[in-house]
Design a protein around this motif. Structure first.
Motif, mmCIF file in Angstrom:
data_model
loop_
_atom_site.group_PDB
_atom_site.id
_atom_site.type_symbol
_atom_site.label_atom_id
_atom_site.label_comp_id
_atom_site.label_asym_id
_atom_site.label_seq_id
_atom_site.Cartn_x
_atom_site.Cartn_y
_atom_site.Cartn_z
ATOM 1 N N UNK A 307 57.049 48.848 40.112
ATOM 2 C CA UNK A 307 55.943 48.023 40.530
ATOM 3 C C UNK A 307 56.368 46.270 40.808
ATOM 4 N N UNK A 308 57.521 46.152 40.237
ATOM 5 C CA UNK A 308 57.733 44.739 40.219
ATOM 6 C C UNK A 308 58.775 44.398 41.409
ATOM 7 N N UNK A 309 58.625 43.013 41.756
ATOM 8 C CA UNK A 309 59.430 42.761 43.063
ATOM 9 C C UNK A 309 60.504 41.704 42.748
ATOM 10 N N UNK A 310 61.433 41.233 43.607
ATOM 11 C CA UNK A 310 62.401 40.307 43.502
ATOM 12 C C UNK A 310 63.219 40.246 42.284
ATOM 13 N N UNK A 311 63.525 39.260 41.573
ATOM 14 C CA UNK A 311 64.407 39.406 40.341
ATOM 15 C C UNK A 311 64.029 40.513 39.336
ATOM 16 N N UNK A 312 62.771 40.952 39.222
ATOM 17 C CA UNK A 312 62.361 41.601 38.237
ATOM 18 C C UNK A 312 62.332 43.071 38.692
ATOM 19 N N UNK A 313 62.905 43.267 39.871
ATOM 20 C CA UNK A 313 62.848 44.696 40.318
ATOM 21 C C UNK A 313 63.608 45.585 39.464
ATOM 22 N N UNK A 314 63.308 46.805 38.852
ATOM 23 C CA UNK A 314 64.163 47.443 38.182
ATOM 24 C C UNK A 314 64.731 46.774 36.940
ATOM 25 N N UNK A 315 63.659 45.588 36.305
ATOM 26 C CA UNK A 315 64.319 45.024 35.352
ATOM 27 C C UNK A 315 64.481 46.047 34.273
ATOM 28 N N UNK A 316 64.175 47.120 33.895
ATOM 29 C CA UNK A 316 64.350 48.127 32.988
ATOM 30 C C UNK A 316 65.838 48.471 32.954
ATOM 31 N N UNK A 317 66.294 48.642 33.808
ATOM 32 C CA UNK A 317 67.932 49.208 34.281
ATOM 33 C C UNK A 317 68.849 48.092 33.772
ATOM 34 N N UNK A 318 68.336 46.680 34.005
ATOM 35 C CA UNK A 318 69.000 45.855 33.567
ATOM 36 C C UNK A 318 69.498 45.645 32.023
ATOM 37 N N UNK A 319 68.494 46.116 31.237
ATOM 38 C CA UNK A 319 68.741 46.062 29.759
ATOM 39 C C UNK A 319 69.746 47.207 29.373
ATOM 40 N N UNK A 320 70.123 48.054 30.294
ATOM 41 C CA UNK A 320 71.057 49.138 29.851
ATOM 42 C C UNK A 320 72.562 48.813 30.541
ATOM 43 N N UNK A 321 73.596 49.193 29.685
ATOM 44 C CA UNK A 321 74.747 48.692 30.196
ATOM 45 C C UNK A 321 75.648 50.132 30.369
ATOM 46 N N UNK A 322 76.111 50.200 31.605
ATOM 47 C CA UNK A 322 77.074 51.492 31.860
ATOM 48 C C UNK A 322 78.288 51.430 30.977
ATOM 49 N N UNK A 323 78.831 50.383 30.294
ATOM 50 C CA UNK A 323 79.859 50.596 29.282
ATOM 51 C C UNK A 323 79.289 51.326 28.109
ATOM 52 N N UNK A 324 78.174 51.047 27.797
ATOM 53 C CA UNK A 324 77.748 51.742 26.503
ATOM 54 C C UNK A 324 77.481 53.240 26.646
ATOM 55 N N UNK A 325 76.825 53.625 27.920
ATOM 56 C CA UNK A 325 76.918 55.007 28.295
ATOM 57 C C UNK A 325 78.102 55.711 28.214
ATOM 58 N N UNK A 326 79.108 55.000 28.840
ATOM 59 C CA UNK A 326 80.437 55.578 28.946
ATOM 60 C C UNK A 326 80.923 55.796 27.404
ATOM 61 N N UNK A 327 80.700 54.881 26.778
ATOM 62 C CA UNK A 327 81.347 54.874 25.272
ATOM 63 C C UNK A 327 80.640 56.197 24.613
ATOM 64 N N UNK A 328 79.320 56.301 24.865
ATOM 65 C CA UNK A 328 78.614 57.478 24.233
ATOM 66 C C UNK A 328 79.006 58.916 24.658
#
Lengths: 341, 363
Positions: A307-328
């Motif tokens: 529901x958020x626009x602009x810089x806040x759009x998909x802000x939840x994904x910005x707290x996750x790091x693909x490198x951490x997922x790859x490590x896992x």
């Protein structure tokens, strides 16, 4: 028990959840109803119908009908599902009193609630009233339990076809990355994130295969275009996806149906929950899973689109790091070094 | 629904605007008050494991009554257990631990009162027994017309972990029985007349809950005799230290030779060893049933005044025998208020034996 026990031979229409993952998780409750001796009609469509038709070929499919059904068991939590059963004249309607539908149910129970100060878990600050996030599978077991039906087996059982298994052999031992989602869905990997994830996995030596449903090709292709390393994209149907998960070394996926299919197939999993809450959907075999959740106040919103626009759009994904997922994924992969043939 | 979607949109915007990043709920030290009933404690083991393994807390301590320590002995997180004897001792343990959060896996008012009196700032648990006012975070179980509807205790325990943001990956109970524990059980059996490699049915006829959960001892004896005839397994009768008379009553009623552990030094560690070594457990609706679930041992549980929904987990190797056609059942009373005790007396030997043969066939 909510009312009287379900008599053997009762004609029951079961409203299955629309979400694939939820629908998979209620399978043990459906099987228990069959074992109890109920004459079942399954109300499902799309992929859910395909999976359940393969799992229970002997069962009928159809909508609630007061002339043909004595009881409606509503695993679906929507107002509409209760409304349809009520309008169809099904005399007994069992389900949770969610979505302001309590008055439509004859055998209803108010869901568990979370009260008190700001939630400690993933609940949104100041959200009220707060329904306690609970596993869909657990709620299904409880619902049929209130009708006097015991669910003995908790692990969902779905089988891939021999043809699907033969086709999946080409990808035995691969790391599967699920890039599929509805276009614009907040649940799926954002393209940029997906590209970085694929690159991170390849850099760690994983043989990466991207998967998506045929209708999700556009979303997956856009994500793959962000990766610097080309990887194959496979687009199986749901039964084919199950077969792929049976031979995968590890599965990396956002929260969704694929996560539950991977759990049924016994695959180790790395799962990213950005706008959703993992407490809603703990699958059987959860010990093989590593979950990542977004640490931001607006999550989990469970909104299909952010529901958020602009810089806040998909802000939840910005707290996750693909490198951490790859490590896992690296650590999970050791749990299934070479899936047996 | 469309309206719900719009509401979510508004809520999402408001939350993001007000709070930005999630406010920190940094719980450094979580005190988990473990259940007091043996069965509930075994059911709680996957929850305790998930809580101890969670990265949300720097430290997790498990408060447990000292007489239950034998249940969790040998588990990987047993070193997190802090034992105490009574209420005063528990208060002292809380003062020493000085946790900044407490999660109550018991439903008692007194447990909530103690963490409140100890000044623990964050207190989470079920809003049952009128203790909601003592808790900062509470779970209200599913209800109908204001009354709680029964759900499996294992689900409720997992929900409580969810209250502090921890998911429990599976509900299978965990117990440990290493070679030493098993060897001790075998040695006790030999000491009381069994062969070293005897295949046996373990029978635990007692119930700490109360007389309403007791099945007549002569019927337990008849079941052991029938299983000896049909499977060749000898009966071994055991129970809690206070259950000597029940053990003796079963043993006295048996036609075939049985091993009585009435005079053995019985504790929960011995029970772990015995259950892990037996072919089948025949038990009332009591704690040992959950030992069988933890060790994946077939089990027949004879249930009387309880809601079957409360214990409807880990049923793959369990058969529950109960009467579901009595108006007075389940009453949840410790002693039958009608004095006929029909919920147990109307359960026959044949149906228990049939359930036993059925469940051993699943092994």
């Amino acid at each position: 028990m909510l009312g009287s026990a379900l008599p053997r031979g009762a004609r029951v229409v079961v409203s299955l959840p629309r979400w694939i993952g939820d629908a998979l998780e209620v399978e043990p409750a459906v099987a228990a109803l069959v074992e109890h001796g109920a004459a079942l009609t399954l109300d499902a469509d799309g992929g859910v119908r395909q999976l359940y038709r393969a799992r229970f070929p002997e069962l009928a499919f159809g909508e609630p009908d007061g002339a043909r059904h004595d009881v409606a068991v509503l695993f679906r939590g929507s107002f509409r599902s209760a409304w349809r059963a009520w309008r169809a004249g099904v005399p007994r309607r069992a389900g949770l009193e969610s979505d302001a539908r309590g008055w439509l149910l004859t055998d209803g129970a108010r869901p568990a609630l979370e009260r008190g100060a700001v939630p400690l878990g993933l609940g949104r600050a100041r959200a009220w009233p707060r329904r306690l996030p609970r596993s869909v599978a657990a709620e299904a077991v409880e619902l049929v339990g209130w009708l006097g039906v015991t669910v003995r087996r908790r692990r969902p059982r779905f089988e891939a076809s021999p043809a699907a298994r033969a086709a999946a052999e080409a990808h035995r031992g691969a790391t599967l990355v699920n890039l599929g989602s509805r276009a614009g869905s907040a649940k799926g990997f954002p393209p940029e994130f997906a590209g970085r994830l694929v690159d991170a996995l390849v850099a760690r030596g994983h043989r990466v295969v991207a998967v998506c449903a045929p209708q999700e090709h556009g979303v997956a292709a856009a994500a793959l275009a962000r990766a610097t390393t080309p990887v194959p994209l496979v687009e199986p149907d749901l039964v084919g996806l199950l077969a792929l998960f049976e031979v995968a070394r590890v599965v990396v996926t956002p929260d969704g149906g694929a996560r539950h299919m991977a759990a049924i197939a016994g695959a180790p999993r790395v799962v990213a929950f950005a706008p959703t809450d993992p407490r809603h959907s703990v699958p059987a075999g959860g010990a093989l899973e590593r979950a990542f959740t977004a640490d931001i106040a607006c999550s989990p919103c469970h909104a299909e689109r952010c529901p958020l626009d602009g810089a806040e759009h998909l802000a939840c994904w910005s707290t996750l790091d693909p490198e951490n997922l790859a490590d896992a994924a690296d650590s999970r992969a050791s749990l299934r070094p070479c899936p047996p043939a | 629904m469309l309206a719900t979607g719009r509401l979510r949109t508004i809520q999402g915007r408001m939350n993001a605007a007000r709070h930005g990043r999630r406010p920190a709920h940094e719980l450094r030290h979580l005190w988990v008050r473990a259940p007091n009933w043996v069965g509930d404690l075994v059911m709680a083991t996957p929850v305790l494991e998930a809580l101890v393994g969670s990265s949300r807390f720097e430290r997790v301590s498990i408060g447990l009554r000292s007489h239950l320590a034998g249940v969790v002995e040998g588990l990987p997180w047993a070193d997190r257990v802090v034992t105490f004897k009574g209420a005063r001792d528990e208060m002292a343990a809380l003062a020493r631990a000085a946790p900044d959060g407490a999660l109550l896996l018991t439903n008692s008012f007194s447990a909530a009162l103690r963490v409140w009196r100890a000044g623990v700032p964050l207190r989470a648990g079920t809003a049952l027994g009128g203790r909601g006012m003592l808790l900062t975070h509470r779970l209200v179980p599913p209800s109908r017309e204001g009354r709680r509807v029964p759900i499996p205790t294992a689900h409720l325990l997992a929900d409580l972990a969810g209250l502090v943001g921890v998911t429990v990956p599976d509900l299978a109970p965990r117990l440990a029985a290493d070679a030493g524990v098993r060897a001790r059980a075998r040695a006790v059996l030999v000491e009381h007349g069994a062969a070293a490699d005897a295949r046996f049915v373990l029978c635990a006829p007692g119930a700490a809950f109360g007389a309403a959960k007791l099945w007549p001892p002569e019927r337990f004896a008849a079941v052991l005799d029938r299983l000896f005839d049909e499977q060749g397994w000898i009966g071994v009768v055991t129970g809690a230290p206070s259950e000597g008379p029940q053990i003796a009553a079963v043993v006295d009623a048996c036609r075939h030779p049985v091993v009585s552990l009435a005079k053995a030094e019985r504790d929960l560690a011995l029970l772990r060893g015995l259950v892990s070594e037996c072919e089948l457990l025949v038990v009332g609706d009591s704690g040992p049933r959950w030992f069988a679930a933890a060790f994946d041992v077939p089990c027949v549980s004879i249930m009387g005044p309880n809601f079957p929904e409360l214990t409807a987990t880990s049923l793959e190797r369990a058969r529950i025998v109960r009467r579901d056609d009595l108006e007075c059942s389940p009453c949840l009373r410790r002693v039958c208020p009608l004095e006929h005790h029909a919920c147990m007396r109307e359960i026959g030997v044949d149906e228990v034996v049939a359930a036993a043969l059925d469940v051993v066939g699943t092994r």
